[in-house]
Structure formats: C-alpha cells, structure tokens
Scaffold this active site. Structure first.
Site, PDB file in Angstrom:
ATOM      1  N   ASN A  96      72.549  60.706  65.849  1.00 45.55           N
ATOM      2  CA  ASN A  96      72.282  60.319  64.455  1.00 45.55           C
ATOM      3  C   ASN A  96      71.340  61.278  63.724  1.00 45.55           C
ATOM      4  O   ASN A  96      71.419  61.413  62.504  1.00 45.55           O
ATOM      5  CB  ASN A  96      71.699  58.890  64.463  1.00 45.55           C
ATOM      6  N   SER A 149      79.418  62.066  57.969  1.00 45.06           N
ATOM      7  CA  SER A 149      79.071  61.830  56.560  1.00 45.06           C
ATOM      8  C   SER A 149      80.369  61.842  55.758  1.00 45.06           C
ATOM      9  O   SER A 149      81.387  62.380  56.213  1.00 45.06           O
ATOM     10  CB  SER A 149      78.156  62.960  56.073  1.00 45.06           C
ATOM     11  N   TYR A 162      75.734  71.950  55.379  1.00 42.52           N
ATOM     12  CA  TYR A 162      75.803  70.528  55.734  1.00 42.52           C
ATOM     13  C   TYR A 162      77.265  70.074  55.823  1.00 42.52           C
ATOM     14  O   TYR A 162      77.674  69.405  56.774  1.00 42.52           O
ATOM     15  CB  TYR A 162      75.042  69.727  54.677  1.00 42.52           C
ATOM     16  N   ALA A 164      79.973  71.887  56.268  1.00 43.35           N
ATOM     17  CA  ALA A 164      80.654  72.517  57.406  1.00 43.35           C
ATOM     18  C   ALA A 164      80.268  71.822  58.708  1.00 43.35           C
ATOM     19  O   ALA A 164      81.121  71.534  59.562  1.00 43.35           O
ATOM     20  CB  ALA A 164      80.302  74.003  57.469  1.00 43.35           C
ATOM     21  N   LYS A 166      79.210  68.712  59.087  1.00 37.41           N
ATOM     22  CA  LYS A 166      79.748  67.348  59.161  1.00 37.41           C
ATOM     23  C   LYS A 166      81.268  67.353  59.382  1.00 37.41           C
ATOM     24  O   LYS A 166      81.793  66.475  60.073  1.00 37.41           O
ATOM     25  CB  LYS A 166      79.371  66.554  57.906  1.00 37.41           C
ATOM     26  N   ILE A 195      73.071  56.295  51.286  1.00 35.21           N
ATOM     27  CA  ILE A 195      72.278  55.277  51.979  1.00 35.21           C
ATOM     28  C   ILE A 195      70.800  55.502  51.647  1.00 35.21           C
ATOM     29  O   ILE A 195      70.345  56.649  51.555  1.00 35.21           O
ATOM     30  CB  ILE A 195      72.458  55.392  53.522  1.00 35.21           C
TER      31      ILE A 195
END
Ligand code: NAI
Length: 258
Positions: A96, A149, A162, A164, A166, A195
């Site tokens: 996570n 994500s 980010y 790439a 995810k 979130i």
C-alpha cells in the site's frame, strides 16, 4: 438451498500492511485488526507508525510495528523474515505504501522523481512479494493485494512517473496472478479514486469539492476505510476464486463520461 460454508473471516491470519502509518494503510491495519487478524504494520514514518500501533494495542488487538524504508532491498527481506518469525508465519501481504511526485516530462527534477516513484510504487512491491512468498506458500489463505490507482487505468498531466508506476502495478498484479495461481495464491489490486489521506491533504477543500462534483459519480472524496473494505474482501477465504482483478474503488470516476 444450502447455507454458505465459505468463511468471511480473517480471524487469526497474519497480515503485513506497508504504509500503515497514514491514510489507507492505517485504515487497512485497523480494519484487519478489528476483524481479528494479527497485524504487522510497516512504514518509514516511525512516529506515525507508533501512533497507529498504540491505537490498535489500545483496542486489545495483536499488532507490531516495523520501521522500514521500502527503498532498502536488504531491509525488506530482513523485516519480512522478522515478521514471519514473530507471528509464526505470514498469510496476507498488502502493498500500500506510496508517494506522489508530479513533474513535467522536461522538468529539471524529472529523473529523480521517476527513480524514486518507480522504486517505492513498483520495485518495492516486487521485493516485498519475493520476500513474503516462502511464507505465503505455507499459508492456508495466501493473499496479495496491491494498491494501484485510477492512474493505473487513465492519466493526469504531469504525473507520468506515478501513472507509469500504477499501470505497472496492474501489470505486475495480472502477471503474478497467472504465475502464482497454480499454487492457490491470489493476487489482486485496488484502484482507488480520490481519497482523504495524507497524500491529498494539501489539496484545498474547495478544489476537492469542484473535482469531485465534476468527475466522481458519487460526487465526493472517500474516506480511507472505504478502500480498506475492498482490500479486506480480496483477503477473505471466501474470495479464493478472485484473482488478477483491478478493482476500481473510485465512486464511479472511471466509468463517468459526462
Ligand atoms: P498517505 O501519504 O496517507 O500514506 C502513505 C504512507 O506510505 C505514509 O505513511 C508514508 O510514510 C508511507 N511511505 C512512503 N514512502 C515509503 C517508503 N519508502 N517506505 C515505507 N513507507 C513509505 O497516502 P495514501 O493516500 O494513504 O496512499 C496509500 C496508497 O494509495 C499509495 O500507494 C497511493 O499511491 C495510493 N492512492 C492514493 C489515492 C488518494 O487519493 N489518496 C488515490 C489512489 C491511489
């Protein structure tokens, strides 16, 4: 009609949660603890980790924290072995922990942003999985859940490291679901939308509202616990036939055209 014999309980199982000091990791550690799992909480943020561990202990649940920087390959192996030794095994791994660094492709800081982002969001997942695998193989309920994500399904400008990473998390999840399926190990990922966590804390409330109203079918940001419940579902013994999934928990963001 026969009543279900499949268990919806993670009671007694050992779960390793990375990034447990904040946001979704904290919510996940606390949810699993409240469901009776024994929780190994891992984070680079020692102070935050101690707070979460104290909260769980105060509720009378079994938990221990390990301070770990996921960019340190040797430490990942050492800590995972310590966790398995402490709890007498390891059943579920929740990858996570995350960071988000935005940079245009021609920005001066692009290369370090790329290296750090790929390292924490993708390479570390492969290392925790490799370290956990010998123990997962001994488990009656072996589960891996990666937190991807909606950036794993679409894209936002200036977020290419980010995005790439995810997209990579989804690819890693699918490939390992195929590879580890014959051993009964399920590998799934969650694609959270917006979130309320440490990661989005700095976004002003009015910007959050405007974005949610424009893009999210449910017209709001979610609380981290709402994502933790998706993760828990993947980990239930009853969910043993779900693998290779990339589940949006995004309030309808990815299906909303207008
Ligand atoms: P957060 O910032 O509240 O928590 C992230 C945790 O990861 C922090 O406790 C941090 O210390 C830890 N961490 C960062 N680098 C680390 C490292 N090198 N070693 C160990 N721990 C490290 O953020 P949030 O939102 O709870 O993030 C959890 C995951 O959810 C991340 O993978 C993020 O990319 C993903 N995500 C977040 C969304 C959001 O809207 N907040 C949306 C979609 C995905």
């Amino acid at each position: 009609m026969s009543l279900s014999e499949l268990s919806r309980s993670v009671d007694g199982y050992v779960v390793l949660v990375t990034g447990a000091a904040s946001g979704m990791g904290e919510a996940t550690a606390k949810l699993f603890a409240s469901e009776g799992a024994r929780v190994a909480a891992v984070d680079v943020n020692e102070e935050g980790l101690q707070r979460v561990v104290s909260d769980i202990e105060a509720a009378g649940k079994p938990v221990r924290g390990w301070t770990l920087d996921l960019t340190d390959a040797d430490a990942i192996k050492r800590v995972t072995d310590e966790i398995a030794a402490h709890f007498g095994g390891l059943d579920m791994l929740i990858n996570n922990a995350g960071i988000s660094i935005f940079s245009p492709i021609d920005g001066e800081e692009y290369e370090p942003a790329w290296d750090m982002t790929l390292n924490v969001l993708l390479t570390a997942h492969t290392r925790t999985i490799r370290a956990a695998l010998p123990y997962l193989r001994q488990s009656k309920n072996p589960r891996i859940v990666n937190i991807a994500s909606t950036e794993g399904l679409g894209a936002t400008k200036f977020g290419s490291p980010y995005t790439a990473a995810k997209h990579g998390v989804i690819g890693l999840t699918r490939s390992l679901a195929v590879e580890l399926g014959p051993e009964g190990i399920t590998v799934n990922c969650i694609c959270p939308g917006p979130i309320r966590t440490g990661m989005t804390e700095a976004i002003p409330e009015d910007q959050k509202q405007t974005y949610a109203h424009r893009r999210v079918a449910l017209k709001r940001y979610a609380e981290p616990e709402e994502v933790a419940h998706g993760t828990l579902n993947f980990c239930l013994p009853a969910s043993g036939f779900m693998t290779g999934a990339a589940l949006p928990v995004d309030g309808g963001l990815t299906i909303k055209n207008a």
